[in-house]
Design an enzyme around this catalytic site. Structure first.
Site, PDB file in Angstrom:
ATOM      1  N   ASP A  55       0.805  -1.202  -0.049  1.00 20.11           N
ATOM      2  CA  ASP A  55      -0.090  -0.027  -0.135  1.00 20.11           C
ATOM      3  C   ASP A  55       0.811   1.394   0.016  1.00 20.11           C
ATOM      4  O   ASP A  55       0.212   2.439  -0.167  1.00 20.11           O
ATOM      5  CB  ASP A  55      -0.886  -0.060   1.185  1.00 20.11           C
ATOM      6  N   GLY A  72      -4.937  24.387 -34.774  1.00 21.29           N
ATOM      7  CA  GLY A  72      -4.824  24.427 -36.326  1.00 21.29           C
ATOM      8  C   GLY A  72      -5.726  24.971 -36.924  1.00 21.29           C
ATOM      9  O   GLY A  72      -6.559  25.277 -36.672  1.00 21.29           O
ATOM     10  N   LEU A  73      -5.252  25.097 -38.430  1.00 23.29           N
ATOM     11  CA  LEU A  73      -6.096  25.525 -39.200  1.00 23.29           C
ATOM     12  C   LEU A  73      -6.751  24.444 -40.095  1.00 23.29           C
ATOM     13  O   LEU A  73      -7.381  24.754 -40.929  1.00 23.29           O
ATOM     14  CB  LEU A  73      -5.547  26.460 -40.166  1.00 23.29           C
ATOM     15  N   ASP A 126     -14.473  33.671 -33.676  1.00 26.71           N
ATOM     16  CA  ASP A 126     -15.217  33.172 -34.849  1.00 26.71           C
ATOM     17  C   ASP A 126     -16.141  32.218 -34.197  1.00 26.71           C
ATOM     18  O   ASP A 126     -16.027  31.459 -33.541  1.00 26.71           O
ATOM     19  CB  ASP A 126     -14.206  32.222 -35.794  1.00 26.71           C
TER      20      ASP A 126
HETATM   21  S1  SF4 Z   1      -7.259   0.225  -2.981  1.00 30.41           S
HETATM   22 FE1  SF4 Z   1      -6.176  -1.612  -3.074  1.00 30.41          FE
HETATM   23  S2  SF4 Z   1      -4.168  -1.145  -3.293  1.00 30.41           S
HETATM   24 FE2  SF4 Z   1      -5.021   0.630  -2.501  1.00 30.41          FE
HETATM   25  S3  SF4 Z   1      -4.785   0.522  -0.271  1.00 30.41           S
HETATM   26 FE3  SF4 Z   1      -6.855  -0.427  -0.888  1.00 30.41          FE
HETATM   27  S4  SF4 Z   1      -6.233  -2.726  -0.987  1.00 30.41           S
HETATM   28 FE4  SF4 Z   1      -4.443  -1.485  -1.083  1.00 30.41          FE
END
Ligand code: SF4
Length: 512
Positions: free
Chosen positions: A36, A416-417, A281
């Site tokens: 995480d 762009g044109l 325009d």
């Molecule tokens: S969304 Fe998934 S990857 Fe992100 S913190 Fe939660 S469990 Fe972990």
């Protein structure tokens, strides 16, 4: 829980990280498994922050689950306190850690650290990032604001307000904050505390001194502002100053709360969006069909600018954050469109495909969708990608923000044109190539078929595949001429197969 490859919002602890990373002197201890820690990259890579977020992860692994993960958590808290010496701490769990049912709040309280420790209960499987940010900010404000503070006599000083809502990883929050600070300064109003961005826990203690609160991002600051209103009798703003009209409304609203005259600031209005959108325009703007999707605040504001200030027709309006679905529904009703409230990007893609708009205003995800569908697009809301954290000053709010909106929304339409030329010369034999405008990709415009087949000089043999490929690199509006010249050149010299070399020889010949 639905597995998906892409989401508009992260889990609620990412919202808490946005608060902690935006603030100074606050540390977040997050009970989370090793993987995480990826969340750091959102800040260092996407927002290009020059420092890691102030977050300590317990980073437990599968093998730790049989042991005492509570001790792991307490060790992490102690280490973080000693190493970072924060003024205050927030503690909580990530999605995965929530499943092992440790109690970070209780564990942290029992440690009796000599600083405020604010526990966060962020249910990962029912709530999302913006809600997590709002809840974290609310608990910080509630936990730290000094309720005994007494405001000084209003008659003896300038009006004082708090600016609430800007966070780390927010779409243009850094520049919006600077723009609105300047606007308030021009109105003769002082800022007591701007939070969470750049505020310290000690700043939050002083929140009660302000006369009123300016809520820049309701998704983040609504809950805290309501509590401040109840606790300190501080009224709050409702208008979000995105767009010229909303900025003027905001100035009126703030002037009323502060008891100042709005006219000097309104009269000095430096925005160019009004005249520019009238002067450009009109075929580029008037009645262009626009599809809008983002967080509710940005999407609703964008719809107003699109319809009232640029003359677009809103054909679709939606948001991904259900907490603000009611506001979005009301806005959709004003434009006579069906509200789209979903966090499933495939549903958004289907809606865009069905509506076939000429411009999409959305998040990073809609940018991908629009690119696939060859529709011009501008980003108006988080989630965004690295290029939406520009080095230059680029607010969305205030008068300068309105100028930025004009530039970023209108330019994809007029880039762009090519489109212009295609229309002007669509019957000309030189301009009937199948290629569309370069910024829309080659399949953007349908092939323009000439009314009469054009007779080109006949040559003994055709183009080699390589030469044909090289020819396609030449801008489409001169490609026809380059083809005819090269064929004439080859015919004159009895060249039977046109190669890349022939193409460049012909080019040099005709350039002489
Ligand atoms: S969304 Fe998934 S990857 Fe992100 S913190 Fe939660 S469990 Fe972990």
């Amino acid at each position: 829980m639905k597995l998906t490859v892409w989401t508009y919002e992260g889990p609620p602890h990412v919202g808490a990280m946005r608060i902690a990373t935006g603030m100074k002197g606050l540390h977040y201890v997050l009970h989370a498994p090793q993987g995480d820690t990826y969340a750091d990259l959102l800040f260092t890579m996407i927002e290009r922050r020059d420092a890691r977020p102030p977050v300590t992860y317990t980073t437990f692994q599968a093998r730790d689950l049989g042991k005492d993960t509570a001790e792991l958590f307490q060790t992490a808290c102690r280490d973080a306190f000693e190493r970072f010496a924060p003024e205050a701490m927030i503690v909580g769990s990530s999605c995965t850690a929530e499943l092992i049912q440790d109690d970070p709040a209780g564990m942290a309280q029992s440690m009796n650290l000599p600083i405020p420790v604010i526990p966060l209960e962020l249910p990962s499987y029912s709530r999302k990032e913006n809600w997590g940010a709002a809840e974290t900010f609310y608990h910080l404000v509630r936990g730290l604001a000094d309720r005994a503070l007494v405001r000084s006599d209003r008659a003896a000083r300038r009006p004082l307000c708090n600016l609430l809502g800007p966070t780390a990883l927010g779409f243009r929050h850094r520049d919006d904050l600077a723009e609105i600070r300047r606007l308030l300064e021009d109105m003769g109003i002082d800022v007591n505390v701007a939070a969470p961005m750049n505020a310290s826990p000690a700043d939050l203690v002083r929140l009660g001194l302000a006369d009123f609160n300016v809520v820049l991002y309701p998704e983040i600051a609504d809950t805290a502002a309501s509590w401040l209103e109840r606790t300190f009798r501080q009224p709050r703003t409702r208008v979000v100053p995105i767009g010229h009209g909303a900025t003027c409304d905001f100035i009126h609203e703030v002037a009323k709360l502060a008891g100042v005259d709005p006219s000097p600031v309104l009269n000095s209005d430096p925005s160019r969006i009004g005249w520019w959108s009238r002067s450009i325009d009109s075929t580029y703007l008037t009645g262009k069909r626009v599809f809008i999707f983002g967080d509710a605040t940005h999407a609703i504001a964008a719809a107003r600018v699109a319809a009232d200030e640029l003359g677009f027709k809103v054909v679709g309006l939606g948001c991904y954050n259900r907490e603000f679905a009611r506001d979005l529904r009301e806005a959709a009703a004003r434009y006579g469109v069906e509200p789209l409230i979903t966090d499933d990007y495939l549903e958004v893609e289907d809606a865009i495909q069905a509506l076939q708009p000429e411009l999409v205003l959305g998040t990073q995800m809609e940018r991908h969708i629009a690119k696939r569908l060859h529709i011009p697009c501008a980003v108006i809301s988080a989630p965004v990608h690295v290029q939406d954290f520009p080095a230059r000053y680029s607010p969305q709010m205030g008068f300068e923000g309105a100028n930025v909106l004009f530039d970023t929304w209108v330019h994809p339409l007029v880039m762009g044109l090519e489109e212009h030329l295609l229309t002007m010369f669509r019957d000309d034999f030189e301009f009937n190539d199948a290629a569309g405008a370069s910024h829309l990709g080659h399949r953007a415009a349908p092939a323009v078929v000439p009314e009469q087949p054009v007779a080109l000089p006949s040559i003994a043999a055709g183009w080699t595949p390589d030469a044909e490929k090289e020819l396609m690199k030449i801008p489409f509006f001169v490609r026809g001429k380059a083809r005819r010249n090269t064929e004439a050149f080859a015919l004159e010299r009895g060249i039977s197969a046109i190669t890349i070399e022939t193409l460049y020889d012909a080019k040099s010949h005709f350039a002489r």
